[in-house]
Design a protein around this motif. Structure first.
Motif, PDB file in Angstrom:
ATOM      1  N   ALA A   1       0.827  -1.206   0.000  1.00 47.34           N
ATOM      2  CA  ALA A   1       0.000   0.000   0.000  1.00 47.34           C
ATOM      3  C   ALA A   1       0.862   1.257   0.000  1.00 47.34           C
ATOM      4  O   ALA A   1       0.535   2.249  -0.670  1.00 47.34           O
ATOM      5  CB  ALA A   1      -0.937  -0.009   1.204  1.00 47.34           C
TER       6      ALA A   1
ATOM      7  N   ARG B   1       2.252   1.778  -3.484  1.00 47.36           N
ATOM      8  CA  ARG B   1       1.248   2.337  -4.395  1.00 47.36           C
ATOM      9  C   ARG B   1       1.095   3.837  -4.185  1.00 47.36           C
ATOM     10  O   ARG B   1       0.899   4.591  -5.145  1.00 47.36           O
ATOM     11  CB  ARG B   1      -0.092   1.633  -4.205  1.00 47.36           C
ATOM     12  CG  ARG B   1      -0.176   0.271  -4.851  1.00 47.36           C
ATOM     13  CD  ARG B   1      -1.635  -0.156  -5.062  1.00 47.36           C
ATOM     14  NE  ARG B   1      -2.338  -0.244  -3.787  1.00 47.36           N
ATOM     15  CZ  ARG B   1      -2.492  -1.365  -3.093  1.00 47.36           C
ATOM     16  NH1 ARG B   1      -1.970  -2.500  -3.543  1.00 47.36           N
ATOM     17  NH2 ARG B   1      -3.164  -1.369  -1.957  1.00 47.36           N
ATOM     18  N   LEU B   2       1.169   4.279  -2.938  1.00 49.12           N
ATOM     19  CA  LEU B   2       1.068   5.709  -2.661  1.00 49.12           C
ATOM     20  C   LEU B   2       2.212   6.465  -3.329  1.00 49.12           C
ATOM     21  O   LEU B   2       1.992   7.485  -3.993  1.00 49.12           O
ATOM     22  CB  LEU B   2       1.085   5.953  -1.146  1.00 49.12           C
ATOM     23  CG  LEU B   2       1.111   7.414  -0.702  1.00 49.12           C
ATOM     24  CD1 LEU B   2      -0.111   8.167  -1.204  1.00 49.12           C
ATOM     25  CD2 LEU B   2       1.210   7.508   0.817  1.00 49.12           C
TER      26      LEU B   2
ATOM     27  N   THR C   1       1.802   6.584  -7.094  1.00 51.24           N
ATOM     28  CA  THR C   1       0.755   7.514  -7.512  1.00 51.24           C
ATOM     29  C   THR C   1       1.256   8.945  -7.479  1.00 51.24           C
ATOM     30  O   THR C   1       0.915   9.758  -8.354  1.00 51.24           O
ATOM     31  CB  THR C   1      -0.479   7.365  -6.602  1.00 51.24           C
ATOM     32  OG1 THR C   1      -0.913   5.998  -6.644  1.00 51.24           O
ATOM     33  CG2 THR C   1      -1.621   8.259  -7.061  1.00 51.24           C
TER      34      THR C   1
ATOM     35  N   ALA D   1      -6.165  11.586  -6.529  1.00 52.42           N
ATOM     36  CA  ALA D   1      -5.661  10.214  -6.637  1.00 52.42           C
ATOM     37  C   ALA D   1      -4.737   9.880  -5.471  1.00 52.42           C
ATOM     38  O   ALA D   1      -4.804   8.784  -4.902  1.00 52.42           O
ATOM     39  CB  ALA D   1      -4.930  10.029  -7.965  1.00 52.42           C
ATOM     40  N   VAL D   2      -3.868  10.811  -5.107  1.00 49.70           N
ATOM     41  CA  VAL D   2      -2.939  10.578  -4.009  1.00 49.70           C
ATOM     42  C   VAL D   2      -3.690  10.448  -2.687  1.00 49.70           C
ATOM     43  O   VAL D   2      -3.398   9.575  -1.867  1.00 49.70           O
ATOM     44  CB  VAL D   2      -1.899  11.712  -3.938  1.00 49.70           C
ATOM     45  CG1 VAL D   2      -1.149  11.689  -2.612  1.00 49.70           C
ATOM     46  CG2 VAL D   2      -0.911  11.582  -5.092  1.00 49.70           C
TER      47      VAL D   2
ATOM     48  N   GLU E   1      -5.243   7.064  -2.411  1.00 46.45           N
ATOM     49  CA  GLU E   1      -4.275   6.031  -2.033  1.00 46.45           C
ATOM     50  C   GLU E   1      -3.883   6.169  -0.565  1.00 46.45           C
ATOM     51  O   GLU E   1      -3.640   5.163   0.118  1.00 46.45           O
ATOM     52  CB  GLU E   1      -3.028   6.123  -2.921  1.00 46.45           C
ATOM     53  CG  GLU E   1      -3.231   5.651  -4.355  1.00 46.45           C
ATOM     54  CD  GLU E   1      -3.624   4.182  -4.433  1.00 46.45           C
ATOM     55  OE1 GLU E   1      -3.330   3.415  -3.488  1.00 46.45           O
ATOM     56  OE2 GLU E   1      -4.221   3.787  -5.441  1.00 46.45           O
TER      57      GLU E   1
ATOM     58  N   ALA F   1      -6.555   4.553   1.298  1.00 45.90           N
ATOM     59  CA  ALA F   1      -6.430   3.090   1.191  1.00 45.90           C
ATOM     60  C   ALA F   1      -5.331   2.573   2.117  1.00 45.90           C
ATOM     61  O   ALA F   1      -5.484   1.527   2.761  1.00 45.90           O
ATOM     62  CB  ALA F   1      -6.136   2.703  -0.259  1.00 45.90           C
ATOM     63  N   LEU F   2      -4.233   3.313   2.189  1.00 49.44           N
ATOM     64  CA  LEU F   2      -3.149   2.937   3.096  1.00 49.44           C
ATOM     65  C   LEU F   2      -3.623   3.011   4.548  1.00 49.44           C
ATOM     66  O   LEU F   2      -3.335   2.115   5.360  1.00 49.44           O
ATOM     67  CB  LEU F   2      -1.958   3.867   2.866  1.00 49.44           C
ATOM     68  CG  LEU F   2      -0.757   3.732   3.810  1.00 49.44           C
ATOM     69  CD1 LEU F   2      -0.225   2.310   3.824  1.00 49.44           C
ATOM     70  CD2 LEU F   2       0.339   4.707   3.406  1.00 49.44           C
TER      71      LEU F   2
END
Length: 371
Positions: free
Chosen positions: A130, A133-134, A137, A149-150, A153, A156-157
């Motif tokens: 995760a 991915r951050l 992004t 978008a950031v 993420e 999500a993290l």
């Protein structure tokens, strides 16, 4: 302990297996020896395992009904069914590897402890993924709306951290080992420098507009000189003193900003070319600051998760502290863009409320800190 054969070429590389590999072997061996122990194993699924072969074996054990214990002790029919089912997910799985799993299990009754270890390692991998991915992004230049978008993420993290915390409640004061994060991608400062120069010049020409961008902080600017000049501008505006290139230059001298070798003439020239609006350039600077903060946060959490000595408890504490940095900038971004959510009325608690216990609370704490 005998060396395990390679059940699937895609599962192994030239490096020696990590400790979790042997833990997974012990757990699967325990379940193959005593299938009824599956009921004692909680918190994991097939995707909790580090390699496809182990995931396939666990999925097969979970899917097939357990055998009669007496029959299982007499024949290998159930193991044959496990092999057939497991090969649907990992074609390289062999009967000899199943027997190896049985042989390397030291104590089948320790299956719950092995499962907890597998769960902990899976939590570390999830957190690392995760965080990666951050960071990816942040540096994806193809995104039409990079901030949204950031932040998605980052949420999500945070959700991964909350899930790990629910499984491994953090202990007070247990910080992760400090590890040096991977170096960030070298940014191209050209655009940032030019835009910050226009911000400073435009604010010098329109000091009345400085009050409307109180959410912009000196640390949001990329160069120390620019950050210092922004402090000069905000200080002069707050004291309601005259603002022009000369008064800003004098304030800069009083603050020692010229001690780094900056030439007065260059500072005057920098402050004398306004363009656009203070709010526009301020928002651009804050956007860069938010993305940079997300990058630093992601890399720091990556470093925590990449250190296998850190426990899930430590990872939760470290990740939450790091995510608070994004929360603080996010709150200022909401003020800058007019997207501050309307607080919902809450009923008074019947008992004394404790501190927030979820990572999602980092935004709320940051919002209160800026009031």
């Amino acid at each position: 302990m005998p060396h395990a054969p390679e059940p699937d070429e895609d599962d192994f590389d030239a490096r020696p297996p990590q400790p979790v590999f042997h833990v997974e072997q012990a757990l699967l061996g325990a379940l193959l020896l005593d299938p009824h122990r599956l009921g004692d194993v909680t918190g994991i699924a097939a995707d909790s395992f580090s390699i496809a072969a182990h995931a396939a074996v666990f999925a097969a054990i979970s899917a097939l009904p357990p055998p009669d214990q007496a029959e299982h002790a007499e024949n290998a029919d159930w193991l044959d069914r496990i092999l057939t089912t497991g090969r649907e997910r990992a074609r390289g799985l062999t009967a000899s590897y199943l027997h190896t799993l049985v042989q390397v299990c030291p104590w089948p009754r320790h299956a719950p402890a092995y499962a907890r270890m597998v769960e902990a390692e899976h939590a570390r991998r999830r957190l690392q993924t995760a965080a990666e991915r951050l960071v990816q992004t942040v540096h994806d230049v193809s995104l039409p709306h990079p901030v949204q978008a950031v932040l998605a993420e980052a949420d999500a993290l945070a959700a991964v951290v909350d899930d790990i915390a629910a499984r491994f409640p953090p202990r007070a004061g247990v910080l992760p080992r400090t590890a040096a994060p991977s170096p960030p991608v070298a940014p191209d400062y050209t655009e940032a420098v030019e835009e910050e120069q226009m911000l400073l010049a435009t604010a010098t020409a329109n000091p009345a507009d400085i009050e409307s961008v109180r959410w912009l902080l000196p640390d949001d600017l990329t160069l120390p000189l620019h950050a210092g000049l922004w402090q000069c501008l905000t200080a002069l505006a707050r004291r309601r003193e005259p603002v022009d290139p000369v008064t800003v230059l004098w304030e800069a001298q009083q603050r020692g900003l010229l001690d780094d070798g900056s030439k007065p003439g260059e500072v005057l020239h920098l402050l004398a070319e306004p363009a656009g609006s203070v709010e526009h350039w301020s928002e651009r600077a804050l956007q860069r600051s938010l993305l940079a903060t997300a990058d630093r946060t992601g890399r720091r959490i990556e470093a925590y998760a990449g250190d296998t000595a850190n426990t899930p408890f430590q990872l939760v504490v470290g990740a939450r502290r790091s995510l608070a940095d994004i929360g603080a900038v996010h709150t200022r971004w909401q003020h800058a863009t007019g997207t501050v959510p309307t607080p919902q009325p809450r009923r008074a608690p019947t008992t004394r409320a404790g501190p927030p216990t979820t990572t999602a609370a980092y935004t709320g704490r940051a919002a209160r800190a800026t009031r």
